[in-house]
Design a protein around this motif. Structure first.
Motif, mmCIF file in Angstrom:
data_model
loop_
_atom_site.group_PDB
_atom_site.id
_atom_site.type_symbol
_atom_site.label_atom_id
_atom_site.label_comp_id
_atom_site.label_asym_id
_atom_site.label_seq_id
_atom_site.Cartn_x
_atom_site.Cartn_y
_atom_site.Cartn_z
ATOM 1 N N ARG A 26 3.095 -12.618 -21.947
ATOM 2 C CA ARG A 26 4.299 -12.079 -21.324
ATOM 3 C C ARG A 26 5.107 -13.207 -20.692
ATOM 4 O O ARG A 26 4.542 -14.138 -20.119
ATOM 5 C CB ARG A 26 3.941 -11.033 -20.272
ATOM 6 N N SER A 27 6.423 -13.101 -20.798
ATOM 7 C CA SER A 27 7.287 -14.142 -20.245
ATOM 8 C C SER A 27 8.667 -13.545 -19.980
ATOM 9 O O SER A 27 8.903 -12.349 -20.165
ATOM 10 C CB SER A 27 7.401 -15.317 -21.217
ATOM 11 N N GLN A 28 9.597 -14.410 -19.583
ATOM 12 C CA GLN A 28 10.952 -13.967 -19.267
ATOM 13 C C GLN A 28 11.801 -13.843 -20.533
ATOM 14 O O GLN A 28 12.942 -14.282 -20.573
ATOM 15 C CB GLN A 28 11.621 -14.977 -18.310
ATOM 16 N N ARG A 29 11.251 -13.211 -21.535
ATOM 17 C CA ARG A 29 11.995 -12.981 -22.762
ATOM 18 C C ARG A 29 12.528 -11.550 -22.758
ATOM 19 O O ARG A 29 12.057 -10.705 -21.991
ATOM 20 C CB ARG A 29 11.125 -13.247 -23.996
ATOM 21 N N ARG A 30 13.452 -11.258 -23.665
ATOM 22 C CA ARG A 30 14.095 -9.938 -23.665
ATOM 23 C C ARG A 30 13.519 -8.983 -24.695
ATOM 24 O O ARG A 30 13.672 -7.769 -24.573
ATOM 25 C CB ARG A 30 15.597 -10.105 -23.906
ATOM 26 N N THR A 31 12.913 -9.508 -25.741
ATOM 27 C CA THR A 31 12.422 -8.652 -26.820
ATOM 28 C C THR A 31 10.948 -8.942 -27.099
ATOM 29 O O THR A 31 10.399 -9.949 -26.660
ATOM 30 C CB THR A 31 13.230 -8.882 -28.109
ATOM 31 N N ILE A 32 10.345 -8.046 -27.861
ATOM 32 C CA ILE A 32 8.958 -8.221 -28.287
ATOM 33 C C ILE A 32 8.961 -8.932 -29.634
ATOM 34 O O ILE A 32 9.693 -8.545 -30.543
ATOM 35 C CB ILE A 32 8.241 -6.864 -28.408
ATOM 36 N N GLY A 33 8.167 -9.985 -29.746
ATOM 37 C CA GLY A 33 8.119 -10.745 -30.988
ATOM 38 C C GLY A 33 6.700 -10.873 -31.511
ATOM 39 O O GLY A 33 5.742 -10.958 -30.735
ATOM 40 N N LEU A 34 6.569 -10.883 -32.839
ATOM 41 C CA LEU A 34 5.271 -11.032 -33.484
ATOM 42 C C LEU A 34 5.236 -12.342 -34.262
ATOM 43 O O LEU A 34 6.218 -12.723 -34.902
ATOM 44 C CB LEU A 34 4.999 -9.870 -34.459
ATOM 45 N N ALA A 35 4.108 -13.013 -34.217
ATOM 46 C CA ALA A 35 3.927 -14.246 -34.989
ATOM 47 C C ALA A 35 2.469 -14.319 -35.434
ATOM 48 O O ALA A 35 1.567 -13.850 -34.733
ATOM 49 C CB ALA A 35 4.285 -15.476 -34.159
ATOM 50 N N ILE A 36 2.257 -14.900 -36.613
ATOM 51 C CA ILE A 36 0.900 -15.035 -37.149
ATOM 52 C C ILE A 36 0.700 -16.461 -37.605
ATOM 53 O O ILE A 36 1.524 -17.027 -38.324
ATOM 54 C CB ILE A 36 0.665 -14.053 -38.310
ATOM 55 N N ASP A 37 -0.400 -17.078 -37.144
ATOM 56 C CA ASP A 37 -0.759 -18.418 -37.581
ATOM 57 C C ASP A 37 -2.274 -18.471 -37.727
ATOM 58 O O ASP A 37 -2.936 -17.425 -37.816
ATOM 59 C CB ASP A 37 -0.226 -19.489 -36.624
ATOM 60 N N HIS A 38 -2.839 -19.689 -37.759
ATOM 61 C CA HIS A 38 -4.278 -19.824 -37.964
ATOM 62 C C HIS A 38 -5.090 -19.183 -36.841
ATOM 63 O O HIS A 38 -6.286 -18.925 -37.009
ATOM 64 C CB HIS A 38 -4.646 -21.303 -38.090
ATOM 65 N N ARG A 39 -4.452 -18.912 -35.694
ATOM 66 C CA ARG A 39 -5.160 -18.281 -34.586
ATOM 67 C C ARG A 39 -5.146 -16.769 -34.665
ATOM 68 O O ARG A 39 -5.806 -16.098 -33.880
ATOM 69 C CB ARG A 39 -4.534 -18.740 -33.264
#
Length: 239
Positions: A26-39
């Protein structure tokens, strides 16, 4: 030695019948974002975003998530690491930079976020890096065993480093614990899961429901950590 900072919280969601672990930041961002990497799946969300809204978005993009995770999982394992001056590897979830330093004899030294290697004709940089990481692993694993063992009411067990290709850890009937030194490439939360798993065998030398209840005492989110360990296991470099 102070313990590393706590990792991002790990959560678990079921998509099309498949359990998927994800890290939520969680951070001071405005939208929910998804990302996928080796983790694995990583989710960024506003500070006040509701958990239900976060998981609704994940479900909305569920097939994309599963496809991307499968693509990472099916990638061929990394080849042998070419250790050169400036090589960066991930150790306990943080970057570690290699510095090749001339010297009259082969030596290595860990210094903060870098490891200094001085190869020789008989000992190359890869061999020195493995020695350095094994020593770091031995110290960290012993520290984590000493941290968690009292919580089960047992003394810290004897530790042995393992180089097994198919097992992260094992516990002998005599009470000794072997941990794979390559766990040093994993985040602390996953190292702790393996430590807790093997310590639980000091109480239950099996994988019965009683055993998993002991694991859960030390590691309530062990299912998500176990899943992430499987996902990250294929990304570990060969030295």
């Amino acid at each position: 030695m102070p313990l590393p900072a706590s990792p991002e919280p790990t959560h678990r969601i079921v998509i099309a019948g498949l359990a998927v672990a994800y890290h939520l930041k969680r951070s001071q961002r405005r939208t929910i974002g998804l990302a996928i990497d080796h983790r694995g799946l990583r989710v960024g969300a506003p500070l006040r975003a509701r958990q239900g809204d976060i998981e609704a978005l994940i479900h909305q993009h569920g097939q994309w998530v599963l496809d991307k995770l499968a693509a990472w999982r099916d990638r061929p394992p990394p080849g042998k690491l070419m250790v050169t001056d400036g090589t960066v590897i991930s150790v306990v979830g943080a970057p570690l930079t290699v510095a090749l330093v001339p010297a009259s004899r082969a030596r290595w030294q860990l210094a903060g976020d870098r490891v200094e290697l001085s190869p020789s004709p008989s000992t190359d940089a890869n061999q020195l890096l493995e020695k350095a990481l094994r020593e770091k692993a031995r110290q960290l694993f012993a520290e984590r065993l000493a941290h968690y063992a009292p919580q089960l009411g047992v003394p810290p067990p004897p530790l042995r480093l393992s180089s097994a290709r198919t097992r992260w850890g094992s516990c002998s009937h005599r009470g000794g614990i072997a941990l794979n030194w390559r766990l040093i490439f994993m985040p602390l939360a996953l190292i702790d899961y393996v430590v807790n798993h093997e310590l639980a065998h000091l109480k239950e030398m099996n994988h019965s429901p009683r055993f998993w209840s002991v694991v859960e005492q030390l590691c309530p989110d062990w299912r998500a950590r176990r899943l992430e360990l499987r996902q990250l296991g294929r990304t570990i470099p060969t030295i």
